[in-house]
Design a protein around this motif. Structure first.
Motif, PDB file in Angstrom:
ATOM      1  N   TRP A 164      -5.999   9.050  -1.588  1.00 12.14           N
ATOM      2  CA  TRP A 164      -4.914   9.373  -0.661  1.00 12.14           C
ATOM      3  C   TRP A 164      -5.197  10.622   0.157  1.00 12.14           C
ATOM      4  O   TRP A 164      -4.688  10.774   1.269  1.00 12.14           O
ATOM      5  CB  TRP A 164      -3.593   9.486  -1.415  1.00 12.14           C
ATOM      6  N   LEU A 165      -6.009  11.518  -0.361  1.00 17.95           N
ATOM      7  CA  LEU A 165      -6.483  12.634   0.464  1.00 17.95           C
ATOM      8  C   LEU A 165      -7.164  12.090   1.712  1.00 17.95           C
ATOM      9  O   LEU A 165      -6.859  12.507   2.840  1.00 17.95           O
ATOM     10  CB  LEU A 165      -7.456  13.501  -0.346  1.00 17.95           C
ATOM     11  N   ASN A 173      -5.578  -6.280   5.062  1.00 14.85           N
ATOM     12  CA  ASN A 173      -6.004  -4.902   4.797  1.00 14.85           C
ATOM     13  C   ASN A 173      -5.031  -4.218   3.845  1.00 14.85           C
ATOM     14  O   ASN A 173      -5.440  -3.516   2.905  1.00 14.85           O
ATOM     15  CB  ASN A 173      -6.099  -4.136   6.109  1.00 14.85           C
ATOM     16  N   ASN A 174      -3.729  -4.407   4.071  1.00 19.65           N
ATOM     17  CA  ASN A 174      -2.729  -3.833   3.170  1.00 19.65           C
ATOM     18  C   ASN A 174      -2.830  -4.433   1.776  1.00 19.65           C
ATOM     19  O   ASN A 174      -2.685  -3.720   0.764  1.00 19.65           O
ATOM     20  CB  ASN A 174      -1.330  -4.052   3.734  1.00 19.65           C
ATOM     21  N   ALA A 175      -3.063  -5.754   1.696  1.00 19.21           N
ATOM     22  CA  ALA A 175      -3.207  -6.409   0.391  1.00 19.21           C
ATOM     23  C   ALA A 175      -4.430  -5.874  -0.344  1.00 19.21           C
ATOM     24  O   ALA A 175      -4.397  -5.687  -1.574  1.00 19.21           O
ATOM     25  CB  ALA A 175      -3.314  -7.920   0.579  1.00 19.21           C
ATOM     26  N   LEU A 176      -5.515  -5.612   0.403  1.00 15.40           N
ATOM     27  CA  LEU A 176      -6.708  -5.034  -0.222  1.00 15.40           C
ATOM     28  C   LEU A 176      -6.412  -3.639  -0.748  1.00 15.40           C
ATOM     29  O   LEU A 176      -6.828  -3.277  -1.856  1.00 15.40           O
ATOM     30  CB  LEU A 176      -7.848  -4.998   0.794  1.00 15.40           C
ATOM     31  N   GLY A 177      -5.681  -2.840   0.035  1.00 10.94           N
ATOM     32  CA  GLY A 177      -5.294  -1.517  -0.449  1.00 10.94           C
ATOM     33  C   GLY A 177      -4.467  -1.590  -1.708  1.00 10.94           C
ATOM     34  O   GLY A 177      -4.660  -0.792  -2.648  1.00 10.94           O
ATOM     35  N   GLU A 178      -3.545  -2.537  -1.769  1.00 12.16           N
ATOM     36  CA  GLU A 178      -2.722  -2.702  -2.971  1.00 12.16           C
ATOM     37  C   GLU A 178      -3.558  -3.151  -4.161  1.00 12.16           C
ATOM     38  O   GLU A 178      -3.316  -2.724  -5.297  1.00 12.16           O
ATOM     39  CB  GLU A 178      -1.610  -3.717  -2.688  1.00 12.16           C
ATOM     40  N   ALA A 179      -4.564  -4.009  -3.902  1.00 13.09           N
ATOM     41  CA  ALA A 179      -5.444  -4.448  -4.984  1.00 13.09           C
ATOM     42  C   ALA A 179      -6.268  -3.288  -5.534  1.00 13.09           C
ATOM     43  O   ALA A 179      -6.484  -3.172  -6.753  1.00 13.09           O
ATOM     44  CB  ALA A 179      -6.364  -5.569  -4.485  1.00 13.09           C
ATOM     45  N   ILE A 180      -6.738  -2.410  -4.646  1.00 12.19           N
ATOM     46  CA  ILE A 180      -7.482  -1.229  -5.091  1.00 12.19           C
ATOM     47  C   ILE A 180      -6.593  -0.329  -5.938  1.00 12.19           C
ATOM     48  O   ILE A 180      -7.009   0.170  -6.998  1.00 12.19           O
ATOM     49  CB  ILE A 180      -8.034  -0.470  -3.860  1.00 12.19           C
ATOM     50  N   GLU A 181      -5.363  -0.119  -5.495  1.00  9.50           N
ATOM     51  CA  GLU A 181      -4.435   0.709  -6.257  1.00  9.50           C
ATOM     52  C   GLU A 181      -4.180   0.115  -7.623  1.00  9.50           C
ATOM     53  O   GLU A 181      -4.196   0.822  -8.649  1.00  9.50           O
ATOM     54  CB  GLU A 181      -3.126   0.867  -5.491  1.00  9.50           C
ATOM     55  N   GLN A 196      -5.973  -1.928  -9.388  1.00  7.59           N
ATOM     56  CA  GLN A 196      -7.160  -2.018 -10.259  1.00  7.59           C
ATOM     57  C   GLN A 196      -7.651  -0.649 -10.708  1.00  7.59           C
ATOM     58  O   GLN A 196      -8.126  -0.518 -11.852  1.00  7.59           O
ATOM     59  CB  GLN A 196      -8.273  -2.748  -9.505  1.00  7.59           C
ATOM     60  N   TYR A 197      -7.509   0.368  -9.854  1.00 12.14           N
ATOM     61  CA  TYR A 197      -8.149   1.648 -10.158  1.00 12.14           C
ATOM     62  C   TYR A 197      -7.222   2.860 -10.203  1.00 12.14           C
ATOM     63  O   TYR A 197      -7.554   3.853 -10.866  1.00 12.14           O
ATOM     64  CB  TYR A 197      -9.232   1.946  -9.109  1.00 12.14           C
ATOM     65  N   LEU A 198      -6.111   2.825  -9.506  1.00 11.26           N
ATOM     66  CA  LEU A 198      -5.370   4.067  -9.246  1.00 11.26           C
ATOM     67  C   LEU A 198      -4.068   4.205 -10.041  1.00 11.26           C
ATOM     68  O   LEU A 198      -3.343   5.171  -9.824  1.00 11.26           O
ATOM     69  CB  LEU A 198      -5.078   4.178  -7.741  1.00 11.26           C
ATOM     70  N   ARG A 199      -3.770   3.284 -10.919  1.00  8.53           N
ATOM     71  CA  ARG A 199      -2.513   3.367 -11.681  1.00  8.53           C
ATOM     72  C   ARG A 199      -2.783   3.542 -13.159  1.00  8.53           C
ATOM     73  O   ARG A 199      -3.822   3.181 -13.656  1.00  8.53           O
ATOM     74  CB  ARG A 199      -1.667   2.107 -11.453  1.00  8.53           C
TER      75      ARG A 199
END
Length: 313
Positions: free
Chosen positions: A11-12, A300-308, A310-313
């Motif tokens: 997010w930075l 693109n938004n769905a990909l961002g949500e998938a990254i979150e 899988q890795y960011l929560r």
């Protein structure tokens, strides 16, 4: 790496990229507003900048008119707008402060200095010249951070998460800017190829630092379909949608190799990237440019949500 640290790095990068993109939009709006009426068009260029950021609903709740002062205040300085330049840099600084050990000293100094300098500016001091200097300062600060990240960060998972945030945000911004041109900037009664059409397409290229790139790639006068091709399908352009998708996929694959497993984010990135590289500008226009860009924004938004997830929560 802790998911909290990965999220702060991701997010930075996203907020710094968003601040730079907003500065570019305001710069284009300012350029168009200074043109003679013949070339500025009948639409409100400040409203067009607002539409490109997707902040119309929040703006309409706080302002009566999309004029120069109100749009600059909302997009550059308003603490009530989470995507204003001031809010983005403040959030980015907070994220950078939380991960001081994962970024370099040079990166921290750039974002901290930018935040301190920003507090010296306000909408009340924005003459045309001061606005240009302010926007140049914002873009330079963001580019310096990007440069220091490229030159000083270790090529670890921290570097991968930072870059994924950059390219997810950049791809979204490019699609939105191009979509706004297609639907908002050119009134229906003005024909393609008019003087108005030329200056507005040129403004879109300037917002992506792609006007010179267009001349190098096509060596021809501005054509709407070629501008669309450059910003969507030409991977030579750093801000093109396909380049952003390709880089996001590359860093996701690097994480998969480092961690020894893949997941939904890698599969979503491959599908997104394949849909772009297997397309053509003729295919895009058959689908409809607006429909294509809206689909790209959703993917693109769905990909961002998938990254979150899988890795960011």
């Amino acid at each position: 790496m802790l998911s909290r640290v990965a999220a702060d790095l991701y997010w930075l990068a996203r907020y710094v990229e968003r601040a730079e993109n907003t500065a570019r939009l305001l710069d284009v709006a300012s350029r168009l507003s200074s043109m003679p009426t013949t070339y500025a068009g009948r639409t409100n260029e400040w409203e067009s900048a607002m539409t490109a950021t997707g902040g119309n609903f929040l703006f309409d709740q706080r302002y009566e008119e999309a004029n120069r002062r109100n749009v600059i205040d909302f997009l550059a300085f308003s603490p009530e707008n989470p995507s204003s330049i001031a809010s983005c840099l403040a959030t980015a600084r907070q994220s950078a402060r939380s991960v001081r050990t994962a970024i370099t000293r040079e990166m921290w100094e750039v974002i901290n200095d930018a935040w301190l300098e920003l507090r010296r500016h306000s909408v009340d001091s924005m003459s045309p010249r001061q606005l240009a200097e302010f926007l140049l300062f914002v873009k330079d600060s963001c580019l310096r951070l990007d440069g220091f990240a490229y030159r000083t960060m270790l090529r670890t998972d921290a570097h991968a998460f930072y870059n994924m945030g950059t390219f997810i945000e950049r791809g979204d911004a490019t699609a939105r800017i191009l979509d706004v041109k297609y639907h908002v900037l050119l009134p229906e009664q003005d024909g393609v190829g008019s003087g108005l059409d030329y200056f507005q397409w040129a403004s879109i290229l300037r917002s992506a630092s792609a006007l010179t790139a267009y001349q190098w790639v096509f060596r021809d006068a501005l054509r709407p379909w070629r501008v669309a091709e450059l910003l969507t399908l030409r991977k030579e352009l750093p801000r093109s949608i396909v380049n952003c998708a390709e880089n996001t996929l590359w860093f996701l694959d690097k994480l998969a190799n480092d961690y020894g497993r893949q997941g939904p984010a890698q599969r979503a990135a491959r599908a997104y990237h394949a849909g772009l590289v297997n397309n053509s500008i003729d295919g895009i226009y058959q689908e409809g440019l607006h429909e294509f860009l809206q689909r790209v924004i959703r993917q693109n938004n769905a990909l961002g949500e998938a990254i979150e997830a899988q890795y960011l929560r």
